[in-house]
Design a protein around this motif. Structure first.
Motif: not given
Length: 422
Positions: A198-203
């Motif tokens: 869900e969040h890898h693009n912003e991690l």
């Protein structure tokens, strides 16, 4: 010793100034013994908040500081360097998981975490992905008391929940629940996999305490969880930060928590035990790739520089402590402590007041059914000849490696006594 002045004017950790917890004066320390101002000798089961590895007043550590103070006690690290820092860097690179070859010498564990978080964010600026600014972590974690570190501590059950409105919002996954020696359960796999999906693009990074979550609950979990998050970080282009401040240098039975899983993080924090408990010092290590990305960022340099970075006195005693580690005696010491803790604490599992008994390396934990009264239990432990500082529902010990069998039995007997009386 003017204990009344201390009570009226000195702020102690996590203590009210209106109704402060009792404080016991210490006049000397040697080995694992603390001498109190009233003449009592107590065995330290806390290693001064997990930092004293080789015991108090160790002759080789004492000598390292004495030798260095006659040369140079401090010099700025900006544009200058010195032999103790160089030697410490060599030792840390040699001992750490292979691949960590850049060393930032910081002031304390909390600062080491701040440095790690800044490294991760600045790295992605250098790799033209400035949107990657969020940090993923798990609940029940603890990483320090400064603002960046607080933001990755447990936001609800942790000690910093009152600052939630002032902290950067980070991303939390459920804490791992698989016990140390069991195959990773599907719930753990699903929870952390979903968080990455869900969040890898912003991690920018994931940060976690390897194998043992310390001040967040002394929770011990499966090394397979570390293996999985290393794979997920690689798959989703996320840096992995391991907070080894409490777990590093043998505490868990391996030199580093990462060694239980045979992995190397992109960034690693060490502290507490780095100087053998003598002085405040920490380090943040990174891979060459992380350092290169930071150097390619718009700033061109890493934007952090503590005044006392690389303090020669602290580096000198850290070198002496690591030399003792490198001699290898810690392995037999920690193995012996672990065996004795498992045997000695086992009866507590049958007590109604005890929810669970946990042991790993030199760490022994009794999780109680109900929260304990810290002040009254500390007083009772003093009566039993030991220094133990419980918190929440936890009564635990983490003694110096040099503790002998009789001294450890005294600590174990004290824990059993208090648990039985609870």
């Amino acid at each position: 010793m003017d204990i009344q002045f201390d009570k009226d004017h000195l702020w102690h950790p996590y203590t009210s100034m209106n109704n402060p917890l009792p404080c016991y004066g210490v006049v000397s320390a040697k080995g694992v013994q603390l001498e109190l101002e009233n003449g009592l000798q107590v065995i330290d089961g806390m290693s001064s908040w997990w930092s004293v590895l080789h015991g108090y007043n160790h002759p080789r550590l004492n000598q390292a500081i004495k030798d260095q103070v006659d040369k140079v006690s401090h010099v700025m690290f900006g544009g200058l360097t010195h032999e103790p820092a160089i030697e410490l860097g060599k030792k840390l690179v040699s001992l750490s998981p292979k691949g960590l070859d850049k060393v930032f010498l910081a002031d304390s564990g909390s600062v080491a975490v701040e440095v790690a978080l800044k490294m991760a964010i600045q790295y992605w600026q250098g790799r033209q992905q400035p949107q990657k600014t969020k940090i993923l972590t798990v609940l029940n974690g603890y990483h320090g008391d400064t603002f960046g570190a607080m933001a990755v501590c447990d936001p609800e059950n942790g000690m910093h929940s009152m600052f939630e409105g002032s902290l950067n919002k980070q991303i939390f996954a459920p804490a791992p629940i698989t016990p140390y020696n069991q195959p990773l359960c599907q719930q753990d796999i699903d929870n952390i996999t979903q968080a990455f999906n869900e969040h890898h693009n912003e991690l920018a990074a994931m940060i976690i305490e390897p194998v043992v979550q310390g001040a967040g609950g002394m929770r011990i979990y499966s090394p397979e969880y570390l293996t999985l998050i290393r794979q997920l970080c690689d798959k989703h282009n996320v840096l992995l930060i391991l907070d080894e401040i409490a777990t590093g240098f043998g505490r868990t039975g391996k030199l580093f928590g990462a060694d239980h899983a045979g992995i190397c993080p992109d960034i690693m924090c060490v502290g507490k035990t780095l100087t053998g408990g003598y002085m405040t010092l920490a380090a943040t290590l990174s891979t060459s790739e992380v350092a290169s990305g930071i150097s390619d960022s718009p700033a061109g340099v890493f934007m952090h520089g503590p005044t006392f970075m690389g303090n020669p006195l602290a580096c000198s005693v850290a070198n002496a402590s690591l030399e003792l580690i490198m001699e290898g005696h810690w392995q037999n010491q920690v193995a012996a402590i672990e065996s004795q803790l498992k045997l000695g604490l086992a009866p507590a599992a049958e007590f109604d007041a005890v929810a669970e008994v946990r042991v790993l390396g030199s760490i022994g934990v009794l999780e109680m059914v109900k929260p304990v009264d810290m002040a009254s239990l500390q007083k009772r432990f003093i009566e039993l000849g030991v220094w133990v500082r419980p918190f929440g529902k936890l009564i635990y010990i983490m003694p110096p490696y040099c503790i002998n069998e009789a001294e450890l039995n005294t600590l174990i007997d004290a824990l059993i006594t208090v648990a039985r009386e609870s």
